[in-house]
Structures are given as structure tokens and as C-alpha cells.
Design a protein around this motif. Structure first.
Motif, PDB file in Angstrom:
ATOM      1  N   ALA A  46      70.805  64.467  82.071  1.00  0.00           N
ATOM      2  CA  ALA A  46      71.439  63.387  82.531  1.00  0.00           C
ATOM      3  C   ALA A  46      70.836  62.874  83.959  1.00  0.00           C
ATOM      4  O   ALA A  46      70.590  61.840  84.229  1.00  0.00           O
ATOM      5  N   THR A  47      70.550  64.021  84.815  1.00  0.00           N
ATOM      6  CA  THR A  47      69.822  63.462  86.001  1.00  0.00           C
ATOM      7  C   THR A  47      68.331  63.135  85.897  1.00  0.00           C
ATOM      8  O   THR A  47      68.110  62.015  86.574  1.00  0.00           O
ATOM      9  N   VAL A  48      67.594  63.472  84.922  1.00  0.00           N
ATOM     10  CA  VAL A  48      66.399  63.057  84.809  1.00  0.00           C
ATOM     11  C   VAL A  48      66.436  61.573  84.121  1.00  0.00           C
ATOM     12  O   VAL A  48      65.800  60.556  84.684  1.00  0.00           O
ATOM     13  N   LEU A  49      67.017  61.496  83.179  1.00  0.00           N
ATOM     14  CA  LEU A  49      67.439  60.029  82.764  1.00  0.00           C
ATOM     15  C   LEU A  49      67.800  59.114  83.520  1.00  0.00           C
ATOM     16  O   LEU A  49      67.319  57.696  83.792  1.00  0.00           O
ATOM     17  N   GLY A  50      68.921  59.520  84.398  1.00  0.00           N
ATOM     18  CA  GLY A  50      69.416  58.661  85.433  1.00  0.00           C
ATOM     19  C   GLY A  50      68.391  58.108  86.404  1.00  0.00           C
ATOM     20  O   GLY A  50      68.280  57.005  86.723  1.00  0.00           O
ATOM     21  N   SER A  51      67.859  58.971  86.903  1.00  0.00           N
ATOM     22  CA  SER A  51      66.734  58.687  87.991  1.00  0.00           C
ATOM     23  C   SER A  51      65.598  57.981  87.344  1.00  0.00           C
ATOM     24  O   SER A  51      64.990  57.309  88.056  1.00  0.00           O
ATOM     25  N   SER A  52      65.338  58.095  86.089  1.00  0.00           N
ATOM     26  CA  SER A  52      64.147  57.702  85.535  1.00  0.00           C
ATOM     27  C   SER A  52      64.281  56.246  85.390  1.00  0.00           C
ATOM     28  O   SER A  52      63.436  55.156  85.374  1.00  0.00           O
ATOM     29  N   MET A  53      65.417  55.879  85.017  1.00  0.00           N
ATOM     30  CA  MET A  53      66.090  54.311  84.695  1.00  0.00           C
ATOM     31  C   MET A  53      65.642  53.563  86.065  1.00  0.00           C
ATOM     32  O   MET A  53      64.906  52.561  85.828  1.00  0.00           O
ATOM     33  N   ALA A  54      65.870  53.904  87.266  1.00  0.00           N
ATOM     34  CA  ALA A  54      65.365  53.210  88.389  1.00  0.00           C
ATOM     35  C   ALA A  54      63.910  53.269  88.707  1.00  0.00           C
ATOM     36  O   ALA A  54      63.580  52.329  89.172  1.00  0.00           O
ATOM     37  N   ALA A  55      63.211  54.495  88.429  1.00  0.00           N
ATOM     38  CA  ALA A  55      62.049  54.660  88.594  1.00  0.00           C
ATOM     39  C   ALA A  55      61.234  53.725  87.490  1.00  0.00           C
ATOM     40  O   ALA A  55      60.235  52.872  87.877  1.00  0.00           O
ATOM     41  N   ILE A  56      61.608  53.727  86.251  1.00  0.00           N
ATOM     42  CA  ILE A  56      60.718  52.914  85.439  1.00  0.00           C
ATOM     43  C   ILE A  56      60.973  51.502  85.689  1.00  0.00           C
ATOM     44  O   ILE A  56      60.072  50.684  85.606  1.00  0.00           O
ATOM     45  N   ASP A  57      62.244  50.988  86.135  1.00  0.00           N
ATOM     46  CA  ASP A  57      62.371  49.662  86.552  1.00  0.00           C
ATOM     47  C   ASP A  57      61.653  49.052  87.520  1.00  0.00           C
ATOM     48  O   ASP A  57      61.073  48.182  87.561  1.00  0.00           O
ATOM     49  N   SER A  58      61.292  50.129  88.426  1.00  0.00           N
ATOM     50  CA  SER A  58      60.416  49.707  89.504  1.00  0.00           C
ATOM     51  C   SER A  58      59.039  49.422  89.211  1.00  0.00           C
ATOM     52  O   SER A  58      58.399  48.408  89.599  1.00  0.00           O
ATOM     53  N   THR A  59      58.653  50.316  88.267  1.00  0.00           N
ATOM     54  CA  THR A  59      57.059  50.265  87.673  1.00  0.00           C
ATOM     55  C   THR A  59      56.700  49.095  86.905  1.00  0.00           C
ATOM     56  O   THR A  59      55.862  48.493  87.022  1.00  0.00           O
ATOM     57  N   VAL A  60      57.724  48.912  85.979  1.00  0.00           N
ATOM     58  CA  VAL A  60      57.468  47.658  84.966  1.00  0.00           C
ATOM     59  C   VAL A  60      57.470  46.354  85.598  1.00  0.00           C
ATOM     60  O   VAL A  60      56.902  45.580  85.053  1.00  0.00           O
ATOM     61  N   VAL A  61      58.457  46.340  86.480  1.00  0.00           N
ATOM     62  CA  VAL A  61      58.580  44.819  87.123  1.00  0.00           C
ATOM     63  C   VAL A  61      57.287  44.286  87.499  1.00  0.00           C
ATOM     64  O   VAL A  61      57.017  42.975  87.299  1.00  0.00           O
ATOM     65  N   GLY A  62      56.457  45.038  88.144  1.00  0.00           N
ATOM     66  CA  GLY A  62      55.245  44.505  88.641  1.00  0.00           C
ATOM     67  C   GLY A  62      54.315  44.157  87.575  1.00  0.00           C
ATOM     68  O   GLY A  62      53.684  43.171  87.856  1.00  0.00           O
ATOM     69  N   ILE A  63      54.463  44.734  86.349  1.00  0.00           N
ATOM     70  CA  ILE A  63      53.722  44.448  85.241  1.00  0.00           C
ATOM     71  C   ILE A  63      54.118  43.026  84.597  1.00  0.00           C
ATOM     72  O   ILE A  63      53.317  42.138  84.367  1.00  0.00           O
ATOM     73  N   ALA A  64      55.512  42.702  85.083  1.00  0.00           N
ATOM     74  CA  ALA A  64      56.085  41.506  84.418  1.00  0.00           C
ATOM     75  C   ALA A  64      55.709  40.438  85.187  1.00  0.00           C
ATOM     76  O   ALA A  64      56.366  39.123  85.017  1.00  0.00           O
ATOM     77  N   LEU A  65      55.371  40.414  86.619  1.00  0.00           N
ATOM     78  CA  LEU A  65      55.448  39.461  87.375  1.00  0.00           C
ATOM     79  C   LEU A  65      54.842  38.217  87.033  1.00  0.00           C
ATOM     80  O   LEU A  65      55.341  37.171  87.241  1.00  0.00           O
ATOM     81  N   PRO A  66      53.696  38.052  86.358  1.00  0.00           N
ATOM     82  CA  PRO A  66      52.884  37.097  85.921  1.00  0.00           C
ATOM     83  C   PRO A  66      53.713  36.188  84.902  1.00  0.00           C
ATOM     84  O   PRO A  66      53.847  35.028  84.762  1.00  0.00           O
ATOM     85  N   ALA A  67      54.075  37.127  83.808  1.00  0.00           N
ATOM     86  CA  ALA A  67      55.156  36.542  82.684  1.00  0.00           C
ATOM     87  C   ALA A  67      56.299  35.834  83.380  1.00  0.00           C
ATOM     88  O   ALA A  67      56.682  34.897  82.884  1.00  0.00           O
ATOM     89  N   ILE A  68      56.720  36.517  84.418  1.00  0.00           N
ATOM     90  CA  ILE A  68      58.262  35.798  84.982  1.00  0.00           C
ATOM     91  C   ILE A  68      57.757  34.692  85.630  1.00  0.00           C
ATOM     92  O   ILE A  68      58.459  33.552  85.477  1.00  0.00           O
TER      93      ILE A  68
END
Length: 528
Positions: A46-68
Motif C-alpha cells: 500500500a505504501t509503495v503504490l501510494g508514494s509511487s503514484m505521486a512520483a510517477i506522476d511527477s516524472t511523466v508530466v515532463g515527458i508530456a509537456l510538448p504534447a500538452i
């Protein structure tokens, strides 16, 4: 991959108020869960998945910036800055307050509230019809991240028996690192195959799983000693102060620094941050105990943290755009290009921490920022050819080794400079310093490098600005290394290393900084 905020162990997740000292708990388990038992594994999941949710979101948004940007009618660079900084603002401003909230009202309860909040905000992000709606939803999402991230490690600290905590935290660090590493690859694939909107929708099933597991298996705990008034006023002052300062720094270059709006927001932001410091000096239960900074070692380590994570945050905000717009990488290719950084961190961070425990942190805190700076300098070679082996990979490898050298000693120095009973809040302060540094760098560096609102639509113009930004960031890191050489002192006697526990305390996240394309270590974690 480092998330501006943060590297794998940079996981914003180490910013818990009392992670280093065994907290007082009230729970059915009394802090006696055993590592390796069925319930222990569920709590860890539970703790790994919860914290990973926020961490993954931070990393993938940068990749998505040009598309956004393209999806919203070629939105300008300030809009892309706000997509990142809106999230970072509320996260940085509320992180310490949320940790205190969990200690007072129940870590499980606040963690679950954060998961629900984060999921609902992610849904709004995914269906956002315009850039302003997306930016607003990102700010709301940051509130959810601030609620759930301190709780992940606090739950482990409070639930597991003392002799098993190091193993649980070490396992959390490793698994969370793997999840963070997968983030850019997964995000790049989703963007390429379907749409950038899926990077937010993916949080919904993850949140449902975390809630289901935590409701059934995670014990509740709180700190009975937390009986004073929560510093709500301090939280409001620092959050609004950061918003005002960031708004002025982002709008100043496009609207003119003499613009009344930019000037007013800058003055309001600075004024509120000064008011925050004055308030914390008199608050009975301050969010930021200013007495910690009476230690020269603690203050110096945080200045080094600020310099290094500002350099990382600004450069790693621009790097995905450079790779996709100038070097013609796909979102997937950009997402996996920095994976070696994550693997280097996973392999070497614990060893680096053990070495610092034997010889003291000064050498690594001096050499590490310089090596990071060399790596950032090498990123200036990335151009229109986009050759990965000759242009990108050398910079990635040097950059990754620099992070591995620096992050663990930085964390241990911050914790060692504070009294043992305040190690948790010291780590949380260091994490917030890293996040604030990345936040401000995203606002300042593009303007300092001469990038205009429409630069990212002109590959030649953007590339020239990116190269200047790389040089600025490299210089900042080298200055941080010089400062460490002058101010950091080795302890008279090095403590025995605890590799698993040391690894678990990394929080620098570069979710520090902030975060787009890489999972940077949050200080003290790293952050993190």
C-alpha cells in the motif's frame, strides 16, 4: 531517472516528520508488525503504490509537456511552466503541514484522504478542456500529493517493530525506485499510443488498489504527543508566498518586469515569505523550527541542497522539450533516454552512503555537485542530431554518477546536524528546500537563458536557450561543490553504516524537483 525532484530514493516520500526516530503510536499493532509476514507485505504494498503514484506522476508530466502544449493550441512556455509549478507549489507549501496533520489525526486516515484527493484531481487533469483548467487541477493534485506522501514512510515507521523498520524502509525505497523508473517509459508509451491524458487516468486504478489494500491491512497510528495547535497560519503564509513569488517570476519575462501585475505579485510573495519567517519565530508549534538553522552544518547542507536542486529542476524541465522538439525524439524515446540515471542510483546510492559513513560527507558533497555540474555541462552538446550514444548518453552517465556520489552524504549530513529527536523534521525541511529550489528554478531559468514564451516552437531558438541554461545550471552546481568544500565538516568519529536504513532515508527528489522527465532524488532522501 531523477525526477527534478528527486531520484529514486529521492522520492519525496522521505519527508516525514518523525521518520528517523521511533514515533509514539496508538494502533492495534503497537508498532509490532514483522517484516516478511503476510500483513507486513500488504502494508508495504500500500505504501509503495501510494508514494509511487505521486512520483510517477511527477516524472511523466515532463515527458508530456510538448504534447500538452500542442494540444492546447501551441500554448506558450509560461503555460508549460505552470503545468509543472502549480503542482509543485501546493506540494511544497503543504508538505510539512500534512505531516503534522497525519501525526495528529491518524497517518492512515490522512494517507487515504490524500489518495482519494489525488485520484479525483487526476481525473480532472485527464479531462481538462483547456490549459487553465489543467493548471488548476494540477494545483489541486499537489494538495493530494502533500497529504499522501509524508504518510507512506510514517506508516512504515509506526507499524513495523523497531528491528524490522530498516528492512521495510529499504524495501520501500527499492520498490518505489523501480516504480519511478517505469514511469517515464510508461508515460512515453501512453502518449505515443493514445494521448497524454492517459498519464493522469492511470492513477485511478492505482488509487483504487491502494485504498482497498490500506482499508483492510494498514493499521492506524498517530502521535499522542501532538496536542498543540497546528500551524495553519504558517502553512497559508508559505504557500501564498510561494505562489506570489512564482507568479511574478513567470509572468515578468513575458509581460515585462515593469508590469504592475508582475511587480505586485513579486512584492506580495516576498512579503508573505518574510511574514512566514517572522510568524515561525513566535509560533508555539512552528512548521519550520528555525532553531535547526542555528547549526552551521545544517544551514550549509541546505544551501548546497538548494543550489544543486535548483540546477537539476531547471535543466530537467527543459530537457524533455529539447529532446522532443529539437532532437526529434518521440515521447517514448525521451522517456527512456534517462533510464541509466535510475539504474546508477539504484546500484550505487547505498554504497555511497556507506562510504560517507566511514570517511565523512565532506569529500563526496564537494565532488558530487561538481560531477553533476559536468554532466549538466555535457547536456549542452545535445542538439538537432540527437545522437544518443555520442551526445545524450555521456551526459546521462556523468550526471547519474554525480547524483549517486552526492545524494546519500547530503541526506546523512542534514540528519546528523539536527538533534536525534528532530531528525524527521530536519529531513522534511531538507526535502522542502529541494522542492522549493526546483520550483523557483522552473520559473527563473528559462528567462535567465533568454527563452521567450514561444521559444519551444522554434527549435533553433529553443536549442540555443537550452544550451545557455545547461551552462548556468552547471555553474551553479560547481559553486555548490565549492561551498561544500568550505563549509561542510566531517564528524570526529564516523558512525557505523546502516545501508538499508540509510537507503530508506533518501528523499531528494528530484518528484523532487519537481520533476518532469526524471525521478530526481529528493534531498535528505533524497527528496530527497
Amino acid at each position: 531517472m531523477p525526477d527534478r525532484d528527486r531520484s529514486v530514493e529521492n522520492s519525496v516520500e522521505n519527508s516525514v516528520r518523525n521518520q528517523a526516530a521511533a514515533p509514539a503510536v496508538t494502533s492495534p499493532d503497537g508498532g509490532e508488525l514483522r517484516y516478511g509476514t503476510a500483513r507486513g507485505r500488504w502494508v508495504l504494498l500500500a505504501t509503495v503504490l501510494g508514494s509511487s503514484m505521486a512520483a510517477i506522476d511527477s516524472t511523466v508530466v515532463g515527458i508530456a509537456l510538448p504534447a500538452i502544449g500542442h494540444d492546447f493550441n501551441n500554448a506558450g512556455l509560461p503555460t508549460l511552466q505552470w503545468v509543472v509549478t502549480a503542482y509543485a507549489l501546493t506540494l511544497a507549501g503543504l508538505l510539512l503541514f500534512s505531516g503534522a496533520l497525519g501525526d495528529r489525526y491518524g497517518r492512515k486516515r490522512v494517507f487515504q484522504a490524500g489518495v482519494i484527493w489525488f485520484a479525483l484531481a487526476s481525473l480532472i487533469c485527464g479531462i481538462a478542456p483547456s490549459a487553465p483548467v489543467l493548471i488548476g487541477a494540477r494545483a489541486v493534485q499537489g494538495i493530494g500529493a502533500a497529504l499522501l506522501t509524508p504518510g507512506s514512510l510514517a506508516i512504515l515507521q509506526a507499524s513495523f517493530r523497531e528491528q524490522d523498520r530498516s528492512r521495510a524502509i529499504g524495501a520501500w525505497t527499492g520498490f518505489a525506485g523501480i516504480g519511478t523508473a517505469i514511469g517515464p517509459f510508461l508515460g512515453g508509451w501512453l502518449i505515443a499510443v493514445v494521448s497524454w491524458r492517459l498519464i493522469f487516468f492511470i492513477n485511478l486504478p492505482l488509487a483504487a488498489l491502494v485504498l482497498a489494500v490500506s482499508l483492510r491491512h494498514v493499521p492506524e497510528s498517530h502521535d499522542p504527543a501532538e496536542t498543540g495547535r497546528l500551524d495553519f497560519a504558517g502553512s497559508v503564509l508559505v504557500t501564498l508566498g510561494l505562489i506570489g513569488l512564482t507568479y511574478g517570476l513567470i509572468t515578468g519575462p513575458s509581460g515585462g518586469w515593469s508590469s504592475p501585475v508582475a511587480l505586485i505579485m513579486l512584492l506580495v510573495g516576498v512579503g508573505l515569505l518574510i511574514a512566514f519567517v517572522l510568524w515561525e519565530r513566535r509560533a508555539a508549534m512552528p512548521l519550520l523550527p528555525l532553531g535547526l538553522f542555528s547549526s552551521a552544518q545544517f544551514s550549509s547542507a541546505n544551501v548546497v541542497t538548494f543550489a544543486v536542486y535548483a540546477a537539476l529542476g531547471g535543466t530537467l524541465f527543459l530537457l524533455p522539450i529539447q529532446l522532443e522538439q529539437v532532437s526529434h525524439y518521440s515521447a517514448l524515446e525521451a522517456g527512456i533516454s534517462l533510464l541509466p540515471v535510475t539504474f546508477i542510483m539504484l546500484l550505487l546510492s547505498a554504497r555511497s552512503g556507506a562510504l560517507a559513513a566511514r570517511i565523512g560527507p565532506r569529500l563526496q558533497m564537494t565532488v558530487g555537485p561538481v560531477v553533476i555540474g559536468i554532466g549538466l555541462f555535457l547536456f549542452a552538446r545535445v542538439g538537432s542530431s540527437g545522437d544518443y550514444v555520442t551526445d545524450v548518453l555521456p551526459a546521462v552517465l556523468v550526471f547519474g554518477f554525480g547524483l549517486a556520489i552526492n545524494v546519500a552524504p547530503l541526506t546523512s549530513t542534514v540528519l546528523a546536524a539536527a538533534p536525534a529527536e528532530r531528525a524527521g523534521i530536519a529531513s522534511a525541511v531538507n526535502n522542502d528546500v529541494a522542492r522549493a529550489a526546483g520550483l523557483l528554478a522552473v520559473a527563473i531559468l528559462p528567462a535567465a537563458a533568454g527563452l521567450s514564451a514561444t521559444s519551444y516552437l522554434n527549435p533553433h531558438e529553443f536549442s540555443a536557450g537550452f544550451h545557455r541554461a545547461s551552462f548556468i545550471s552547471a555553474g551553479l552546481c560547481i559553486l555548490a561543490g565549492v561551498l561544500a568544500a568550505i563549509t561542510i565538516r566531517n564528524p570526529g568519529r564516523a558512525p557505523k553504516a546502516e545501508p538499508a536504513e540509510a537507503a530508506g532515508q533518501f528523499h531528494c527528489g528530484l518528484d523532487g524537483p519537481p520533476q518532469p522527465s526524471v525521478a530526481a532524488p529528493a534531498p535528505g532522501t533524497t527528496g530527497q
